[in-house]
Design a protein around this motif. Structure first.
Motif, PDB file in Angstrom:
ATOM      1  N   GLU A 180      36.234  31.542  45.742  1.00 54.87           N
ATOM      2  CA  GLU A 180      34.881  31.934  45.368  1.00 54.87           C
ATOM      3  C   GLU A 180      34.215  30.848  44.545  1.00 54.87           C
ATOM      4  N   ILE A 181      32.896  30.790  44.643  1.00 54.25           N
ATOM      5  CA  ILE A 181      32.087  29.926  43.791  1.00 54.25           C
ATOM      6  C   ILE A 181      31.334  30.852  42.838  1.00 54.25           C
ATOM      7  N   PRO A 182      31.804  30.997  41.591  1.00 60.68           N
ATOM      8  CA  PRO A 182      31.212  31.981  40.668  1.00 60.68           C
ATOM      9  C   PRO A 182      29.710  31.827  40.498  1.00 60.68           C
ATOM     10  N   GLU A 183      29.202  30.598  40.480  1.00 59.82           N
ATOM     11  CA  GLU A 183      27.770  30.372  40.294  1.00 59.82           C
ATOM     12  C   GLU A 183      26.958  31.011  41.414  1.00 59.82           C
ATOM     13  N   LEU A 184      27.518  31.096  42.616  1.00 60.47           N
ATOM     14  CA  LEU A 184      26.831  31.736  43.737  1.00 60.47           C
ATOM     15  C   LEU A 184      27.131  33.232  43.801  1.00 60.47           C
ATOM     16  N   ARG A 185      28.329  33.584  43.389  1.00 62.15           N
ATOM     17  CA  ARG A 185      28.714  34.991  43.407  1.00 62.15           C
ATOM     18  C   ARG A 185      27.826  35.814  42.467  1.00 62.15           C
ATOM     19  N   ARG A 186      27.452  35.231  41.343  1.00 65.44           N
ATOM     20  CA  ARG A 186      26.656  35.945  40.339  1.00 65.44           C
ATOM     21  C   ARG A 186      25.244  36.256  40.826  1.00 65.44           C
ATOM     22  N   ILE A 187      24.738  35.445  41.750  1.00 73.65           N
ATOM     23  CA  ILE A 187      23.355  35.672  42.227  1.00 73.65           C
ATOM     24  C   ILE A 187      23.336  36.208  43.656  1.00 73.65           C
ATOM     25  N   ALA A 188      24.487  36.688  44.144  1.00 73.41           N
ATOM     26  CA  ALA A 188      24.583  37.129  45.537  1.00 73.41           C
ATOM     27  C   ALA A 188      23.670  38.313  45.834  1.00 73.41           C
ATOM     28  N   ASP A 189      23.359  39.141  44.806  1.00 74.78           N
ATOM     29  CA  ASP A 189      22.470  40.278  45.037  1.00 74.78           C
ATOM     30  C   ASP A 189      21.020  39.834  45.217  1.00 74.78           C
ATOM     31  N   GLU A 195      22.671  27.148  51.020  1.00 71.84           N
ATOM     32  CA  GLU A 195      23.125  25.920  51.676  1.00 71.84           C
ATOM     33  C   GLU A 195      23.583  24.924  50.617  1.00 71.84           C
ATOM     34  N   VAL A 196      24.792  24.383  50.779  1.00 73.09           N
ATOM     35  CA  VAL A 196      25.358  23.444  49.808  1.00 73.09           C
ATOM     36  C   VAL A 196      25.774  22.157  50.516  1.00 73.09           C
ATOM     37  N   GLN A 197      26.084  21.149  49.712  1.00 73.56           N
ATOM     38  CA  GLN A 197      26.577  19.882  50.249  1.00 73.56           C
ATOM     39  C   GLN A 197      28.087  20.002  50.500  1.00 73.56           C
ATOM     40  N   THR A 198      28.595  19.251  51.464  1.00 75.30           N
ATOM     41  CA  THR A 198      30.031  19.236  51.742  1.00 75.30           C
ATOM     42  C   THR A 198      30.597  17.840  51.499  1.00 75.30           C
ATOM     43  N   LYS A 208      27.976  32.288  52.191  1.00 69.72           N
ATOM     44  CA  LYS A 208      27.496  33.664  52.099  1.00 69.72           C
ATOM     45  C   LYS A 208      28.237  34.412  51.001  1.00 69.72           C
ATOM     46  N   GLN A 209      27.454  35.109  50.166  1.00 65.71           N
ATOM     47  CA  GLN A 209      28.009  35.937  49.105  1.00 65.71           C
ATOM     48  C   GLN A 209      28.926  35.149  48.154  1.00 65.71           C
ATOM     49  N   GLY A 210      28.742  33.843  48.080  1.00 62.05           N
ATOM     50  CA  GLY A 210      29.506  33.027  47.148  1.00 62.05           C
ATOM     51  C   GLY A 210      30.966  32.864  47.492  1.00 62.05           C
ATOM     52  N   ARG A 211      31.338  33.162  48.745  1.00 63.52           N
ATOM     53  CA  ARG A 211      32.756  33.080  49.127  1.00 63.52           C
ATOM     54  C   ARG A 211      32.929  32.154  50.327  1.00 63.52           C
ATOM     55  N   VAL A 212      33.976  31.328  50.263  1.00 65.02           N
ATOM     56  CA  VAL A 212      34.353  30.456  51.384  1.00 65.02           C
ATOM     57  C   VAL A 212      35.699  30.943  51.907  1.00 65.02           C
ATOM     58  N   ARG A 213      35.765  31.239  53.193  1.00 65.33           N
ATOM     59  CA  ARG A 213      37.014  31.701  53.799  1.00 65.33           C
ATOM     60  C   ARG A 213      37.201  31.014  55.152  1.00 65.33           C
ATOM     61  N   CYS A 214      38.372  30.411  55.342  1.00 62.57           N
ATOM     62  CA  CYS A 214      38.623  29.687  56.592  1.00 62.57           C
ATOM     63  C   CYS A 214      38.867  30.664  57.733  1.00 62.57           C
ATOM     64  N   THR A 215      38.538  30.232  58.935  1.00 67.54           N
ATOM     65  CA  THR A 215      38.894  30.975  60.136  1.00 67.54           C
ATOM     66  C   THR A 215      40.066  30.295  60.844  1.00 67.54           C
ATOM     67  N   SER A 216      40.166  28.980  60.657  1.00 67.92           N
ATOM     68  CA  SER A 216      41.344  28.224  61.114  1.00 67.92           C
ATOM     69  C   SER A 216      41.908  27.502  59.901  1.00 67.92           C
ATOM     70  N   PHE A 217      43.152  27.833  59.521  1.00 64.50           N
ATOM     71  CA  PHE A 217      43.729  27.184  58.344  1.00 64.50           C
ATOM     72  C   PHE A 217      43.810  25.681  58.594  1.00 64.50           C
ATOM     73  N   PRO A 218      43.335  24.873  57.652  1.00 61.72           N
ATOM     74  CA  PRO A 218      43.309  23.422  57.875  1.00 61.72           C
ATOM     75  C   PRO A 218      44.708  22.835  58.042  1.00 61.72           C
ATOM     76  N   PHE A 219      44.771  21.721  58.767  1.00 60.06           N
ATOM     77  CA  PHE A 219      46.020  20.969  58.839  1.00 60.06           C
ATOM     78  C   PHE A 219      46.092  20.102  57.583  1.00 60.06           C
ATOM     79  N   VAL A 220      46.969  20.480  56.675  1.00 57.92           N
ATOM     80  CA  VAL A 220      47.050  19.835  55.362  1.00 57.92           C
ATOM     81  C   VAL A 220      48.278  18.938  55.298  1.00 57.92           C
TER      82      VAL A 220
END
Length: 321
Positions: A180-189, A195-198, A208-220
């Motif tokens: 989670e990105i708390p700064e975005l989570r707090r204003i999600a309502d 849109e953020v930089q990568t 969306k809603q201050g949360r990032v969740r993978c759909t394909s786990f990265p090759f680390v």
């Protein structure tokens, strides 16, 4: 006819009538086709056991902890996998003793946002909220966890240099595949998506809603020079690969790949490979030192005699001396 290989002569006489020879393929920054990262991927020589463990990590969605001495190709493996599977740019996260988990996830420039807000009217408060994305940059780990059809490639370089807590801090991320990105989570309502930089060049993503969740786990790939031990809970969540130093036949293939040679190596190059192997028995040497030496002495203009021998000795100095 004297083959004077020196460009700089140290005689304090201005000379603009000189030209460098073609750069080594691994140091050619002239154009995108000779991108050193691409060359690193193309010239990596994978062993059967390395191929098997890479595939195991891909199937199991587990990080690959790669150990080995400097110059054995630990980082090149990440570029080779990304290149062969068409997974795009490798996300690189170099680790130091001061690195914390948040550095890899995201950065929020609160001071920059505060300074910019002073120039705006209070009536623009809603716009100010929407502008928050300008001040949030996802790190390499955070970018790797963005939703995608295929896994992104993340290189966590020299994890053994990290603070003692970082490997344990990574466990939750590796298990959950989200943060989670708390700064975005707090204003999600008020602002549902921002849109953020990568970590990609000029890359952007919508959170969306201050949360990032993978759909394909990265090759680390986590690289380690073996400077420390890791806790068992961390190790059991990784596939472990120890890359061995290349033998004579493997060194020949590596040199040919980097020098774009189809024919047999020159007598001079074979002599240097044997010299390198003899020296490596008594101390730590990296393969790129051998490549540097071979390039220098097999170039169209190259040092000769005692000068050549002295330069080779300097290039092939032990890393642990």
């Amino acid at each position: 006819m004297t083959n004077d290989w020196k460009i700089f002569k140290g005689n304090n006489q201005v000379n603009q009538n000189w030209k460098l020879p073609t750069a080594p393929s691994w140091r050619d920054f002239n154009n995108s086709e000779s991108d050193p990262k691409k060359r690193r991927a193309e010239t990596f020589q994978a062993r059967p056991e390395e191929v098997e463990l890479v595939n195991a990590a891909l199937y199991l969605r587990r990080p690959l902890l790669v150990t080995g001495k400097p110059g054995t190709g630990k980082t090149s493996l990440a570029y080779a996998v990304a290149y062969e599977l068409g997974l795009g740019e490798v996300l690189h996260w170099p680790i130091t003793t001061r690195t914390i988990l948040k550095d890899g996830l995201y950065n929020y420039d609160a001071i920059g946002r505060l300074q910019d807000a002073k120039d705006k009217d209070k009536e623009q408060e809603q716009n100010n909220l929407a502008d928050i994305g300008k001040y949030i940059n996802l790190g390499s780990l955070g970018t790797a966890l963005l939703p995608s059809e295929k896994p992104r490639v993340l290189l966590i370089d020299e994890i053994d240099k990290s603070d003692i807590d970082l490997p344990n801090d990574l466990l939750h991320i590796f298990e959950e595949g989200e943060f989670e990105i708390p700064e975005l989570r707090r204003i999600a309502d008020k602002i549902e998506q921002v849109e953020v930089q990568t970590a990609y060049k000029d890359g952007k993503a919508t959170i969306k809603q201050g949360r990032v969740r993978c759909t394909s786990f990265p090759f680390v790939i986590l690289t380690s020079n073996g400077e420390r031990d890791f806790p068992p809970p961390f190790l059991r969540r990784c596939i472990r690969l120890d890359i061995q130093e290349p033998d004579e036949k493997e060194l020949e293939r590596i040199v040919k790949a980097h020098l774009n040679l189809d024919a047999n190596l020159s007598q001079e190059a074979n002599k240097l490979i044997k010299q390198f192997l003899d020296k490596r028995k008594d101390g730590e040497l990296a393969t790129d030192q051998l490549l540097n030496a071979i390039y220098l002495v097999t170039n169209e203009k190259s040092p000769t005699g005692t000068t050549k021998e002295k330069l080779i000795a300097e290039i092939l100095k032990y890393l642990d001396s």
